[in-house]
Design a protein around this motif. Structure first.
Motif, PDB file in Angstrom:
ATOM      1  N   LYS A  50       0.885  -1.121   0.201  1.00  0.00           N
ATOM      2  CA  LYS A  50       0.022   0.201  -0.116  1.00  0.00           C
ATOM      3  C   LYS A  50       0.962   1.055  -0.044  1.00  0.00           C
ATOM      4  CE  LYS A  50      -3.533   2.660   2.806  1.00  0.00           C
ATOM      5  NZ  LYS A  50      -3.924   2.995   1.551  1.00  0.00           N
ATOM      6  N   PHE A  51       2.017   1.078   1.017  1.00  0.00           N
ATOM      7  CA  PHE A  51       2.432   2.581   0.877  1.00  0.00           C
ATOM      8  C   PHE A  51       3.503   2.610  -0.216  1.00  0.00           C
ATOM      9  CE2 PHE A  51       0.323   2.483   4.578  1.00  0.00           C
ATOM     10  CZ  PHE A  51      -0.384   4.179   5.003  1.00  0.00           C
ATOM     11  N   GLY A  52       3.903   1.412  -0.472  1.00  0.00           N
ATOM     12  CA  GLY A  52       5.309   1.611  -1.853  1.00  0.00           C
ATOM     13  C   GLY A  52       6.841   1.122  -1.020  1.00  0.00           C
ATOM     14  N   ILE A  53       6.467   0.833  -0.345  1.00  0.00           N
ATOM     15  CA  ILE A  53       7.607   0.023   0.757  1.00  0.00           C
ATOM     16  C   ILE A  53       8.265  -1.325   1.079  1.00  0.00           C
ATOM     17  CG2 ILE A  53       7.807   2.066   2.062  1.00  0.00           C
ATOM     18  CD1 ILE A  53       6.440   1.062   4.195  1.00  0.00           C
ATOM     19  N   SER A  54       8.927  -1.740   1.275  1.00  0.00           N
ATOM     20  CA  SER A  54       9.217  -3.279   1.307  1.00  0.00           C
ATOM     21  C   SER A  54       9.000  -3.693   2.678  1.00  0.00           C
ATOM     22  CB  SER A  54      10.540  -3.708   1.766  1.00  0.00           C
ATOM     23  OG  SER A  54      11.058  -3.320   2.495  1.00  0.00           O
ATOM     24  N   SER A  55       8.467  -5.008   3.363  1.00  0.00           N
ATOM     25  CA  SER A  55       7.328  -5.807   4.228  1.00  0.00           C
ATOM     26  C   SER A  55       8.445  -5.461   5.317  1.00  0.00           C
ATOM     27  CB  SER A  55       7.175  -7.096   3.638  1.00  0.00           C
ATOM     28  OG  SER A  55       8.217  -8.132   3.904  1.00  0.00           O
ATOM     29  N   THR A  56      10.161  -5.239   4.781  1.00  0.00           N
ATOM     30  CA  THR A  56      10.632  -4.631   6.125  1.00  0.00           C
ATOM     31  C   THR A  56      10.849  -3.832   6.570  1.00  0.00           C
ATOM     32  OG1 THR A  56      12.247  -7.366   5.058  1.00  0.00           O
ATOM     33  CG2 THR A  56      13.294  -5.577   6.721  1.00  0.00           C
ATOM     34  N   ARG A  57      10.615  -2.584   5.605  1.00  0.00           N
ATOM     35  CA  ARG A  57      10.448  -1.372   6.191  1.00  0.00           C
ATOM     36  C   ARG A  57       9.161  -1.289   6.469  1.00  0.00           C
ATOM     37  NH1 ARG A  57      13.142   2.438   8.376  1.00  0.00           N
ATOM     38  NH2 ARG A  57      12.508   5.061   7.581  1.00  0.00           N
TER      39      ARG A  57
END
Length: 72
Positions: A50-57
């Motif tokens: 949703k936020f355009g980031i990795s799941s780790t981030r």
């Protein structure tokens, strides 16, 4: 199904104004992940997408908000 600690969510709602020093993105990710925004908690993968980031981030941002809540 993702579940979240209700005490943590309640503390966040009560103390959100004290987290103003964090970037808005941190709070948005935390609210989405815990389901505060729509009543349905989401996985790290969903949050990252949703936020355009990795799941780790997404996990890192969530952890920062949790840490800040613990310090209050």
């Amino acid at each position: 199904m993702v579940t979240y600690d209700k005490k943590l969510v309640e503390k966040y709602k009560a103390e959100k104004y004290r987290l103003g020093h964090l970037q808005l993105r941190y709070l948005e990710v935390f609210e989405y992940r815990t389901g505060i925004t729509d009543g349905d908690p989401h996985t790290q993968k969903e949050t990252g997408k949703k936020f355009g980031i990795s799941s780790t981030r997404a996990a890192q941002l969530e952890a920062r908000v949790k840490y800040e809540l613990e310090q209050i």
